[in-house]
Motif scaffolding. Structure first.
Motif, PDB file in Angstrom:
ATOM      1  N   SER A  54      27.689  40.017  38.426  1.00  0.00           N
ATOM      2  CA  SER A  54      27.754  40.205  39.873  1.00  0.00           C
ATOM      3  C   SER A  54      28.253  41.619  40.166  1.00  0.00           C
ATOM      4  N   PHE A  55      27.440  42.402  40.896  1.00  0.00           N
ATOM      5  CA  PHE A  55      27.827  43.763  41.264  1.00  0.00           C
ATOM      6  C   PHE A  55      28.397  43.830  42.679  1.00  0.00           C
ATOM      7  N   SER A  56      28.489  42.698  43.350  1.00  0.00           N
ATOM      8  CA  SER A  56      28.971  42.709  44.737  1.00  0.00           C
ATOM      9  C   SER A  56      30.098  41.710  44.945  1.00  0.00           C
ATOM     10  N   SER A  57      29.804  40.435  44.800  1.00  0.00           N
ATOM     11  CA  SER A  57      30.814  39.410  45.049  1.00  0.00           C
ATOM     12  C   SER A  57      31.896  39.418  43.971  1.00  0.00           C
ATOM     13  N   THR A  58      33.136  39.185  44.384  1.00  0.00           N
ATOM     14  CA  THR A  58      34.232  39.016  43.436  1.00  0.00           C
ATOM     15  C   THR A  58      34.786  37.592  43.506  1.00  0.00           C
ATOM     16  N   GLU A  59      34.027  36.700  44.137  1.00  0.00           N
ATOM     17  CA  GLU A  59      34.444  35.305  44.254  1.00  0.00           C
ATOM     18  C   GLU A  59      34.127  34.563  42.961  1.00  0.00           C
ATOM     19  N   GLY A  60      35.076  33.800  42.489  1.00  0.00           N
ATOM     20  CA  GLY A  60      34.844  32.933  41.342  1.00  0.00           C
ATOM     21  C   GLY A  60      34.599  33.665  40.039  1.00  0.00           C
ATOM     22  N   CYS A  61      35.157  34.847  39.886  1.00  0.00           N
ATOM     23  CA  CYS A  61      34.936  35.624  38.664  1.00  0.00           C
ATOM     24  C   CYS A  61      35.777  35.061  37.516  1.00  0.00           C
ATOM     25  N   ASP A  62      35.160  34.984  36.355  1.00  0.00           N
ATOM     26  CA  ASP A  62      35.904  34.674  35.138  1.00  0.00           C
ATOM     27  C   ASP A  62      36.451  35.940  34.507  1.00  0.00           C
ATOM     28  N   LEU A  63      35.852  37.070  34.871  1.00  0.00           N
ATOM     29  CA  LEU A  63      36.316  38.381  34.412  1.00  0.00           C
ATOM     30  C   LEU A  63      35.990  39.400  35.483  1.00  0.00           C
ATOM     31  N   LEU A  64      36.955  40.239  35.818  1.00  0.00           N
ATOM     32  CA  LEU A  64      36.759  41.254  36.848  1.00  0.00           C
ATOM     33  C   LEU A  64      37.052  42.623  36.260  1.00  0.00           C
ATOM     34  N   LEU A  65      36.070  43.521  36.342  1.00  0.00           N
ATOM     35  CA  LEU A  65      36.228  44.897  35.891  1.00  0.00           C
ATOM     36  C   LEU A  65      36.302  45.802  37.111  1.00  0.00           C
TER      37      LEU A  65
END
Length: 340
Positions: A54-65
């Motif tokens: 996902s390049f837009s949403s940060t909802e429900g991420c298992d990993l966020l960079l």
């Protein structure tokens, strides 16, 4: 928990990354840049379940960079987040023969786009990779001088940018002939006097936009078999601009696909190219026949010394990519109407 007061524990981070490969469903939220895409592709490659980018949403991420001006963050929800400084995400993966090429490509691209040297962590990765077939040597910072005729290497030099030589086939051939060589000669055939003359001419060219020293053109070069990691960085940026992330992911899953990417880069660049960069209030507007905003950005950084979004101007229309304008809905080169 935030870990940014001390150096991050890379072994802990790597264990957390490996743990994610067991997820039944894995959502990775990331910025649209080459290093982040390569790292995420490696994670997808070894995932036992379904994985998504996902390049837009940060909802429900298992990993966020996150890649910010201060440096990189990697966040594992419910576990913690870690500040990496300038160290690339790609360098977090353990080295293996099948992954050396994408890992080194991600590291090199991160370094040249951020106008920096490799971090100590990245240098250790390079040192470790020498036992897996990587060759490191101090030499000229021109693309793939082991495989290409010298005039082609000079012509393809985007970093460093060499005014009147970069993209100019005729002038690059003329320079090689002034060294006493011909169109088929390679760098390795030059004697010490010829190499000193080449260095002087490169520095003289760079002086048209800034003062340069030998440290700008004689650097630690990294090769894997026939691949020059500097050329791989250029080819990967062009591929991401032209096609979006799918070809980058293909290279991660199947490193031999790098040959296709390099062929595409050379087929465009060896025809000759130019960049006419206008520094406007919010953006760099660039007229060019090599329509890669990120390669144009590399040259703008060297000439102008500051980072701004790049738009390619063609026939009165403007084009750019999600790298500079994250709000764009599609990948690859897209038309934009407003840069304010």
């Amino acid at each position: 928990m935030e870990n940014f007061l001390t150096d991050p524990d890379y072994e802990v981070i790597r264990r957390n990354v490996i743990g994610l490969t067991q997820n039944e469903n894995l959502k990775i939220c990331l910025p649209f840049d080459l290093d982040s895409i390569i790292f995420s592709g490696l994670l997808m490659k070894y995932s036992s379940g379904n994985s998504y980018l996902s390049f837009s949403s940060t909802e429900g991420c298992d990993l966020l960079l996150r890649n910010e001006a201060s440096g990189r963050w990697i966040e594992f929800p419910n576990i913690g987040k870690y500040f990496l400084g300038k160290t690339s995400f790609s360098s977090l993966f353990s080295l293996s023969v099948n992954d050396i090429l994408p890992i080194l490509t991600g590291m090199m691209t991160s370094a040249i786009q951020e106008r920096r040297q490799l971090t100590e962590t990245e240098k250790k990765i390079v040192e470790s990779s020498e036992s897996l077939g990587v060759n490191v040597e101090n030499s000229f910072k021109i693309p793939n001088y082991k495989q290409l005729p010298l005039f082609v290497s000079i012509m393809l030099s985007i970093d460093p940018y060499l005014p009147e030589l970069t993209g100019n086939r005729e002038n690059s051939i003329k320079l090689v002939k002034e060294l006493g060589e011909n169109e088929t000669s390679k760098l390795e055939e030059l004697n010490e006097t010829q190499r000193n003359t080449l260095a002087f001419r490169m520095l003289a060219s760079m002086s048209k936009y800034r003062q340069a020293t030998s440290e700008d053109i004689i650097v630690s070069r990294i090769f894997l078999m026939e691949y020059d990691i500097l050329e791989m960085a250029f080819a990967s940026l062009l591929s991401l601009d032209f096609h979006g992330p799918n070809r980058i992911l293909e290279m991660v899953f199947n490193p031999s696909f790098a040959e296709t990417m390099i062929d595409e880069f050379r087929s465009h660049a060896m025809k000759g190219f130019f960049f006419d960069i206008r520094d406007e209030k919010n953006v760099y507007k660039v007229e060019t026949n090599l329509k890669s905003p990120q390669l144009a950005h590399l040259i703008a950084l060297q000439q102008k010394g500051k980072s701004k979004p790049v738009v390619i101007v063609d026939g009165g229309k403007m084009f750019s990519t999600k790298f500079f304008f994250p709000q764009l809905k599609s990948n690859g080169l897209m038309r934009i109407d407003n840069v304010n």
